[in-house]
Scaffold this motif. Structure first.
Motif, PDB file in Angstrom:
ATOM      1  N   HIS A 227     -11.437 -13.826   2.571  1.00 23.68           N
ATOM      2  CA  HIS A 227     -11.983 -12.638   3.225  1.00 23.68           C
ATOM      3  C   HIS A 227     -12.872 -13.035   4.396  1.00 23.68           C
ATOM      4  O   HIS A 227     -13.926 -13.651   4.211  1.00 23.68           O
ATOM      5  N   THR A 228     -12.437 -12.694   5.588  1.00 28.25           N
ATOM      6  CA  THR A 228     -13.175 -13.038   6.802  1.00 28.25           C
ATOM      7  C   THR A 228     -14.082 -11.919   7.284  1.00 28.25           C
ATOM      8  O   THR A 228     -14.934 -12.142   8.134  1.00 28.25           O
ATOM      9  N   ASP A 229     -13.901 -10.717   6.763  1.00 25.63           N
ATOM     10  CA  ASP A 229     -14.677  -9.553   7.174  1.00 25.63           C
ATOM     11  C   ASP A 229     -15.118  -8.778   5.935  1.00 25.63           C
ATOM     12  O   ASP A 229     -14.468  -8.843   4.893  1.00 25.63           O
ATOM     13  N   ILE A 230     -16.207  -8.021   6.094  1.00 25.23           N
ATOM     14  CA  ILE A 230     -16.522  -7.003   5.096  1.00 25.23           C
ATOM     15  C   ILE A 230     -15.595  -5.833   5.365  1.00 25.23           C
ATOM     16  O   ILE A 230     -15.527  -5.312   6.483  1.00 25.23           O
ATOM     17  N   GLY A 231     -14.860  -5.425   4.353  1.00 20.80           N
ATOM     18  CA  GLY A 231     -13.894  -4.365   4.553  1.00 20.80           C
ATOM     19  C   GLY A 231     -13.970  -3.290   3.496  1.00 20.80           C
ATOM     20  O   GLY A 231     -14.958  -3.179   2.757  1.00 20.80           O
ATOM     21  N   VAL A 232     -12.927  -2.499   3.421  1.00 20.18           N
ATOM     22  CA  VAL A 232     -12.835  -1.400   2.456  1.00 20.18           C
ATOM     23  C   VAL A 232     -11.418  -1.391   1.894  1.00 20.18           C
ATOM     24  O   VAL A 232     -10.527  -2.085   2.395  1.00 20.18           O
ATOM     25  N   ASN A 233     -11.207  -0.602   0.861  1.00 16.61           N
ATOM     26  CA  ASN A 233      -9.864  -0.383   0.336  1.00 16.61           C
ATOM     27  C   ASN A 233      -9.316   0.864   1.016  1.00 16.61           C
ATOM     28  O   ASN A 233      -9.463   1.973   0.522  1.00 16.61           O
ATOM     29  N   GLY A 234      -8.701   0.687   2.179  1.00 17.54           N
ATOM     30  CA  GLY A 234      -8.298   1.834   2.984  1.00 17.54           C
ATOM     31  C   GLY A 234      -6.808   1.958   3.209  1.00 17.54           C
ATOM     32  O   GLY A 234      -6.381   2.748   4.046  1.00 17.54           O
ATOM     33  N   ARG A 235      -5.992   1.210   2.481  1.00 17.41           N
ATOM     34  CA  ARG A 235      -4.552   1.232   2.715  1.00 17.41           C
ATOM     35  C   ARG A 235      -3.923   2.513   2.162  1.00 17.41           C
ATOM     36  O   ARG A 235      -4.422   3.097   1.193  1.00 17.41           O
ATOM     37  N   ILE A 236      -2.843   2.933   2.759  1.00 15.34           N
ATOM     38  CA  ILE A 236      -2.121   4.111   2.281  1.00 15.34           C
ATOM     39  C   ILE A 236      -1.281   3.729   1.058  1.00 15.34           C
ATOM     40  O   ILE A 236      -0.839   2.585   0.928  1.00 15.34           O
ATOM     41  N   ASP A 237      -1.077   4.665   0.137  1.00 17.83           N
ATOM     42  CA  ASP A 237      -0.184   4.444  -0.998  1.00 17.83           C
ATOM     43  C   ASP A 237       1.273   4.502  -0.529  1.00 17.83           C
ATOM     44  O   ASP A 237       1.629   5.312   0.337  1.00 17.83           O
ATOM     45  N   THR A 238       2.109   3.685  -1.121  1.00 19.31           N
ATOM     46  CA  THR A 238       3.529   3.692  -0.771  1.00 19.31           C
ATOM     47  C   THR A 238       4.147   5.066  -0.996  1.00 19.31           C
ATOM     48  O   THR A 238       4.984   5.517  -0.210  1.00 19.31           O
ATOM     49  N   LEU A 239       3.742   5.762  -2.056  1.00 17.35           N
ATOM     50  CA  LEU A 239       4.309   7.087  -2.333  1.00 17.35           C
ATOM     51  C   LEU A 239       3.995   8.070  -1.211  1.00 17.35           C
ATOM     52  O   LEU A 239       4.852   8.870  -0.820  1.00 17.35           O
ATOM     53  N   GLN A 240       2.769   8.036  -0.672  1.00 15.11           N
ATOM     54  CA  GLN A 240       2.447   8.935   0.438  1.00 15.11           C
ATOM     55  C   GLN A 240       3.232   8.569   1.685  1.00 15.11           C
ATOM     56  O   GLN A 240       3.675   9.448   2.441  1.00 15.11           O
TER      57      GLN A 240
END
Length: 383
Positions: A227-240
């Motif tokens: 992990h090179t950055d502070i991030g978030v869990n912001g990915r889209i779901d495959t179903l959407q």
């Protein structure tokens, strides 16, 4: 009558003869069959289609429009002590994401004709703390990006378009979300291109920013467990992503219908001369995420319309600069230039039923009911 009839959308027929419901069901079945529920192949497919549509090199599909704004700001390095200039007349996500990073929203007034941030108010608000500018393309048409980008370039500032309500619209032949440093949008169900749950996206021509946003959206991870950055869990779901792909073949038709229905509303209401109707800026098209008029005695007019079976909504009744959560941001008092035009809009705007499947008969019912409601309230106030 529905304010937005999402059920009617599923019955619409696609060019291949299937209904949207059938296409969506098939796409969902495909995900259930391969089982890649996170970052499955549909996500990359959606990103490719949307980037090509907007006319940019990169699309990063995300979990919501709010995440898109937050991740764009994080990728630009916005941090505590910074300022971000924006409009006070929008949904809270526009400012909330700024505040979450410890930065301060700086509000400037709107153009009363379009409700979008007025570029003439922009330059006086720029300070040594200014890190970015977020215009909102409200109600379905882009803000004045020619002027805004010119000012931003002189000051070396990036511009993030909040295009949650304007995806599919154009400005001088270029599509919303491809008009600035980063474009963001929302796939909330009621948006012009909506899923059946939350979703959003960021768009950019910058490969460096795209890579940074992709990392931030995946916990700052550049490779597995690194992990090179502070991030978030912001990915889209495959179903959407799959649902959006199922709906995509009908989107161009829906954009055309929105434009046609919005223009018909304006023609009917302007002929009657009873309300202030939306105005398109030269060079713009609109997808009319909302069809919003201005009326006097709004509370009474809304109540009268409700009695006649006409649903309405108010976008937005309170300025962001007056929201309790944003009056003091991370210990710093908010900065707000005088915004009387935005305040006036808050007091008078009223959104009417609007969606691509609104029939001419139903639109006529809305217009006639509005005429009657305005007559009733006018008569009551003069009695």
């Amino acid at each position: 009558m529905q304010f937005i009839d999402l059920a009617a959308q599923q019955r619409q027929q696609l060019p291949d003869g299937r209904t949207i419901r059938e296409a969506v069901d098939a796409r969902i079945a495909g995900v259930l069959n391969h089982g890649r529920y996170i970052l499955g192949p549909e996500v990359e497919e959606l990103e490719h289609i949307l980037a090509e549509y907007v006319g940019v090199k990169h699309c990063i599909a995300l979990a919501s429009g709010t995440d898109a704004l937050l991740i764009a700001l994080m990728a630009l390095g916005v941090k505590a002590g910074d300022e971000v200039i924006t409009t006070p007349f929008s949904f809270i996500s526009t400012s909330e994401t700024i505040a979450l990073l410890g930065a301060t929203p700086v509000y400037v007034d709107i153009d009363p004709a379009t409700y979008n941030l007025n570029s003439i108010n922009l330059e006086p608000a720029i300070s040594e703390r200014t890190k970015a500018i977020i215009p909102v393309s409200l109600y379905g048409q882009p803000a004045d990006f020619l002027a805004i980008n010119s000012i931003a370039e002189r000051h070396g500032l990036p511009v993030i378009e909040d295009g949650a309500q304007s995806f599919g619209s154009e400005q001088h032949g270029r599509r919303s979300c491809g008009l600035s440093t980063i474009g963001t949008t929302s796939f909330f169900p009621s948006k012009p291109f909506g899923g059946y749950g939350d979703g959003g996206a960021c768009f950019t021509d910058s490969s460096e920013l795209a890579e940074r946003m992709r990392r931030v959206s995946r916990h700052g991870q550049s490779r597995r467990y690194f992990h090179t950055d502070i991030g978030v869990n912001g990915r889209i779901d495959t179903l959407q992503a799959a649902i959006l792909l199922g709906k995509w073949p009908n989107f161009a038709q829906e954009v055309e219908a929105r434009s046609r229905i919005g223009a018909a509303y304006s023609q009917k209401l302007q002929s009657a001369g009873i309300v202030t109707t939306p105005q398109l800026k030269a060079g713009n098209t609109s997808v009319y995420a909302q069809y919003t008029v201005q009326v006097d005695q709004r509370t009474e007019v809304q109540a009268s319309l409700k009695e006649m079976g006409i649903p309405t909504s108010v976008h937005y009744p309170t300025l962001l600069s007056q929201q309790p959560a944003l009056r003091c941001v991370n210990g710093r008092a908010r900065k707000c230039w005088q915004t009387p035009l935005a305040q006036a809009a808050c007091e008078r705007v009223l959104s009417l039923p609007m969606h691509p499947w609104l029939s001419d008969d139903d639109q006529g019912r809305v217009v006639n009911a509005l005429k009657n409601a305005l007559q009733q309230t006018s008569f009551a106030s003069s009695a």
